[in-house]
Scaffold this motif. Structure first.
Motif, PDB file in Angstrom:
ATOM      1  N   LEU A 156      23.283 -18.856-108.989  1.00 15.43           N
ATOM      2  CA  LEU A 156      22.207 -18.897-109.985  1.00 15.43           C
ATOM      3  C   LEU A 156      21.377 -20.168-109.835  1.00 15.43           C
ATOM      4  CD1 LEU A 156      24.093 -17.583-113.149  1.00 15.43           C
ATOM      5  CD2 LEU A 156      22.287 -16.393-111.874  1.00 15.43           C
ATOM      6  N   VAL A 157      22.052 -21.302-109.667  1.00 14.97           N
ATOM      7  CA  VAL A 157      21.341 -22.572-109.487  1.00 14.97           C
ATOM      8  C   VAL A 157      20.422 -22.484-108.272  1.00 14.97           C
ATOM      9  CG1 VAL A 157      21.634 -25.017-108.899  1.00 14.97           C
ATOM     10  CG2 VAL A 157      23.062 -23.988-110.668  1.00 14.97           C
ATOM     11  N   SER A 158      20.951 -21.966-107.179  1.00 12.19           N
ATOM     12  CA  SER A 158      20.163 -21.835-105.960  1.00 12.19           C
ATOM     13  C   SER A 158      18.953 -20.929-106.164  1.00 12.19           C
ATOM     14  CB  SER A 158      21.052 -21.292-104.840  1.00 12.19           C
ATOM     15  OG  SER A 158      20.310 -21.101-103.674  1.00 12.19           O
ATOM     16  N   ARG A 159      19.166 -19.805-106.800  1.00 10.49           N
ATOM     17  CA  ARG A 159      18.070 -18.857-107.060  1.00 10.49           C
ATOM     18  C   ARG A 159      17.001 -19.499-107.918  1.00 10.49           C
ATOM     19  NH1 ARG A 159      19.656 -13.228-109.723  1.00 10.49           N
ATOM     20  NH2 ARG A 159      20.936 -13.299-107.869  1.00 10.49           N
ATOM     21  N   TRP A 160      17.405 -20.177-108.984  1.00  6.55           N
ATOM     22  CA  TRP A 160      16.431 -20.757-109.908  1.00  6.55           C
ATOM     23  C   TRP A 160      15.724 -21.965-109.301  1.00  6.55           C
ATOM     24  CZ3 TRP A 160      20.330 -20.187-114.480  1.00  6.55           C
ATOM     25  CH2 TRP A 160      20.397 -18.843-114.841  1.00  6.55           C
ATOM     26  N   MET A 174      16.047 -14.740-116.716  1.00  5.65           N
ATOM     27  CA  MET A 174      17.301 -15.444-116.673  1.00  5.65           C
ATOM     28  C   MET A 174      18.437 -14.524-117.117  1.00  5.65           C
ATOM     29  SD  MET A 174      18.503 -18.936-118.567  1.00  5.65           S
ATOM     30  CE  MET A 174      18.181 -18.321-120.166  1.00  5.65           C
ATOM     31  N   LEU A 175      18.245 -13.800-118.193  1.00  7.89           N
ATOM     32  CA  LEU A 175      19.276 -12.894-118.691  1.00  7.89           C
ATOM     33  C   LEU A 175      19.654 -11.866-117.637  1.00  7.89           C
ATOM     34  CD1 LEU A 175      21.116 -11.758-120.870  1.00  7.89           C
ATOM     35  CD2 LEU A 175      19.135 -10.563-121.815  1.00  7.89           C
ATOM     36  N   GLN A 176      18.666 -11.293-116.980  1.00  9.69           N
ATOM     37  CA  GLN A 176      18.952 -10.286-115.956  1.00  9.69           C
ATOM     38  C   GLN A 176      19.696 -10.905-114.778  1.00  9.69           C
ATOM     39  OE1 GLN A 176      18.293  -6.800-116.170  1.00  9.69           O
ATOM     40  NE2 GLN A 176      19.826  -6.983-114.557  1.00  9.69           N
ATOM     41  N   ASP A 177      19.329 -12.107-114.386  1.00  5.26           N
ATOM     42  CA  ASP A 177      20.027 -12.786-113.290  1.00  5.26           C
ATOM     43  C   ASP A 177      21.503 -12.991-113.632  1.00  5.26           C
ATOM     44  OD1 ASP A 177      17.647 -12.967-111.846  1.00  5.26           O
ATOM     45  OD2 ASP A 177      17.287 -15.053-112.413  1.00  5.26           O
ATOM     46  N   VAL A 178      21.766 -13.431-114.835  1.00  8.30           N
ATOM     47  CA  VAL A 178      23.143 -13.659-115.266  1.00  8.30           C
ATOM     48  C   VAL A 178      23.892 -12.330-115.338  1.00  8.30           C
ATOM     49  CG1 VAL A 178      24.606 -14.463-117.165  1.00  8.30           C
ATOM     50  CG2 VAL A 178      22.611 -15.804-116.472  1.00  8.30           C
ATOM     51  N   ALA A 179      23.256 -11.323-115.886  1.00  5.34           N
ATOM     52  CA  ALA A 179      23.892 -10.004-115.957  1.00  5.34           C
ATOM     53  C   ALA A 179      24.232  -9.500-114.563  1.00  5.34           C
ATOM     54  CB  ALA A 179      22.980  -9.025-116.688  1.00  5.34           C
ATOM     55  N   ASP A 180      23.336  -9.716-113.626  1.00  2.48           N
ATOM     56  CA  ASP A 180      23.573  -9.265-112.251  1.00  2.48           C
ATOM     57  C   ASP A 180      24.818  -9.919-111.644  1.00  2.48           C
ATOM     58  OD1 ASP A 180      21.331  -7.645-112.380  1.00  2.48           O
ATOM     59  OD2 ASP A 180      20.075  -8.987-111.190  1.00  2.48           O
ATOM     60  N   VAL A 181      24.960 -11.234-111.796  1.00  3.19           N
ATOM     61  CA  VAL A 181      26.118 -11.900-111.200  1.00  3.19           C
ATOM     62  C   VAL A 181      27.419 -11.576-111.929  1.00  3.19           C
ATOM     63  CG1 VAL A 181      24.774 -13.781-110.180  1.00  3.19           C
ATOM     64  CG2 VAL A 181      25.876 -14.116-112.388  1.00  3.19           C
ATOM     65  N   LEU A 182      27.313 -11.174-113.194  1.00  2.18           N
ATOM     66  CA  LEU A 182      28.506 -10.790-113.960  1.00  2.18           C
ATOM     67  C   LEU A 182      28.793  -9.285-113.880  1.00  2.18           C
ATOM     68  CD1 LEU A 182      28.115 -12.944-117.197  1.00  2.18           C
ATOM     69  CD2 LEU A 182      29.682 -13.319-115.274  1.00  2.18           C
ATOM     70  N   CYS A 183      27.938  -8.557-113.179  1.00  2.00           N
ATOM     71  CA  CYS A 183      28.070  -7.091-113.090  1.00  2.00           C
ATOM     72  C   CYS A 183      28.135  -6.486-114.488  1.00  2.00           C
ATOM     73  CB  CYS A 183      29.295  -6.697-112.281  1.00  2.00           C
ATOM     74  SG  CYS A 183      29.240  -7.302-110.582  1.00  2.00           S
ATOM     75  N   ALA A 184      27.196  -6.901-115.323  1.00  3.66           N
ATOM     76  CA  ALA A 184      27.123  -6.445-116.712  1.00  3.66           C
ATOM     77  C   ALA A 184      25.694  -6.017-117.025  1.00  3.66           C
ATOM     78  CB  ALA A 184      27.543  -7.568-117.658  1.00  3.66           C
ATOM     79  N   GLU A 185      25.537  -5.382-118.148  1.00  8.82           N
ATOM     80  CA  GLU A 185      24.213  -5.047-118.655  1.00  8.82           C
ATOM     81  C   GLU A 185      23.722  -6.223-119.504  1.00  8.82           C
ATOM     82  OE1 GLU A 185      22.431  -2.387-117.842  1.00  8.82           O
ATOM     83  OE2 GLU A 185      24.090  -1.813-116.529  1.00  8.82           O
ATOM     84  N   PRO A 186      22.433  -6.526-119.465  1.00  5.93           N
ATOM     85  CA  PRO A 186      21.919  -7.660-120.250  1.00  5.93           C
ATOM     86  C   PRO A 186      22.298  -7.610-121.731  1.00  5.93           C
ATOM     87  CG  PRO A 186      20.248  -6.866-118.750  1.00  5.93           C
ATOM     88  CD  PRO A 186      21.402  -5.889-118.673  1.00  5.93           C
TER      89      PRO A 186
END
Length: 68
Positions: free
Chosen positions: A35-39, A1-13
């Protein structure tokens, strides 16, 4: 989950505080829907509104944790 969020925010976890509001970190509704769709594809039973009303990683982890 953390990596998914980091990916959409263009950030590092490690840059994402689990208690900080993700909307304040740049998460918008389009990214949240992705994110909702992916999960959901991975089997999560989650709705957009559930995540939007509780926009921190810690709260999302609680929502997405399997019921024991």
């Amino acid at each position: 989950m953390l990596q998914d969020v980091a990916d959409v925010l263009c950030a590092e976890p490690e840059e994402i505080d689990p208690d900080e509001n993700l909307l304040d970190q740049g998460l918008d509704s389009i990214r949240l829907m992705s994110l909702v769709s992916r999960w959901r594809t991975e089997g999560a039973q989650i709705a957009f509104v559930d995540l939007a009303e509780r926009p921190t990683l810690r709260e999302w982890a609680e929502l997405l944790a399997p019921a024991s």
